[in-house]
Design a protein around this motif. Sequence first.
Motif, PDB file in Angstrom:
ATOM      1  N   ASP A 129       0.832  -1.208   0.000  1.00 21.26           N
ATOM      2  CA  ASP A 129       0.000   0.000   0.000  1.00 21.26           C
ATOM      3  C   ASP A 129       0.867   1.258   0.000  1.00 21.26           C
ATOM      4  O   ASP A 129       0.507   2.273  -0.605  1.00 21.26           O
ATOM      5  CB  ASP A 129      -0.937   0.015   1.211  1.00 21.26           C
ATOM      6  N   LYS A 151       0.678   4.032  -2.892  1.00 16.71           N
ATOM      7  CA  LYS A 151       0.274   5.371  -2.441  1.00 16.71           C
ATOM      8  C   LYS A 151       0.968   6.471  -3.242  1.00 16.71           C
ATOM      9  O   LYS A 151       0.405   7.559  -3.427  1.00 16.71           O
ATOM     10  CB  LYS A 151       0.598   5.525  -0.955  1.00 16.71           C
ATOM     11  N   TRP A 197      -8.517   3.101  -5.859  1.00 12.32           N
ATOM     12  CA  TRP A 197      -8.481   4.568  -5.789  1.00 12.32           C
ATOM     13  C   TRP A 197      -9.441   5.283  -6.742  1.00 12.32           C
ATOM     14  O   TRP A 197      -9.964   6.355  -6.395  1.00 12.32           O
ATOM     15  CB  TRP A 197      -7.050   5.067  -6.009  1.00 12.32           C
ATOM     16  N   ALA A 254      -8.188   9.921   2.823  1.00 14.88           N
ATOM     17  CA  ALA A 254      -7.419   8.836   3.451  1.00 14.88           C
ATOM     18  C   ALA A 254      -7.882   8.605   4.885  1.00 14.88           C
ATOM     19  O   ALA A 254      -7.974   7.458   5.343  1.00 14.88           O
ATOM     20  CB  ALA A 254      -5.933   9.176   3.411  1.00 14.88           C
TER      21      ALA A 254
END
Length: 303
Positions: free
Chosen positions: A58, A62, A140, A157
């Motif tokens: 992740d 990101k 996303w 987030a």
Amino acid sequence: MPHLPDVTLWSVPAFVLLTAVELVSYRLRPAERTGDAGYGAKDAATSVTMGVGSLFFDALWKIPIVAVYTALYELTPLRVPVHWWTLLLMLLAQDFLYYWSHRGHHVVRILWACHVVHHSSRRFNFTTALRQPWTTLTVWPFYLPMIALGVHPAAVAFCASVNLVYQFWVHTERVRKLPRPFEYVLNTASHHRVHHASQGGYLDRNFGGILIVWDRLFGTFVPETERPVYGLTKNIHTYNPLRVATHEYAAVLRDLRAARDWRERAGRVFRGPGWQPVRPEGEVSSGTADPASASAPVRERAA
């Protein structure tokens, strides 16, 4: 940039404590007596390993996601200030979009290849909540509307973290049912047990994160009546984290190699997980999807 707490990091001690309490409960009242799936040492170790691995991957994903979110946020003229009441609205919006993200990851095979990891355990306990995918780059796009409406990426987030933390406690068989008003509005352990079940009437139901009202509104809600059977309609028999993380991608590639034309290739990627092309009568498809799931109400789960 709003300064919001790292909800997931602060919740780790609670995760550990709740898991310990659940383990003790199975020592005091074994699964064999209650009919629960209980714990398995290898299964729990795999789930924890998948969770730790997801933190690493992740962090990699990101980088491009933050770049896209930041670019869109700078382009939009809208701005949503961060106050306690706007945060509540953001949480509501994020939960709504989570519902559609979650549902999409069940009905589109290439998205299911990511999410199948979370459903691959045949047990249902707090360590199952940690069995997270390593390829969440597919998630996303579902939250772009929030950014476009002026919500800061950090606030998005934060809301996603709150949603994730909330869902930890619903991964248990030790909590039966809450009072009716809670069961009607919130995603509960009872509702989420249905979501993780592999039998026909329970497939592709109860996608909600924090609220179950989205499922009630959009026709995907089913209450828990019979005891769930956890896992996939075609279970994988491995505790190897790498295989758990990639097995459905490998199945997609096998099906693409065996596909006869571009229409079939597109179907293998973008149709439901159990989709099979129409063959001439008497000819059997060579696909790896599970034909036993072809009658599932919303999607056909296969692995």
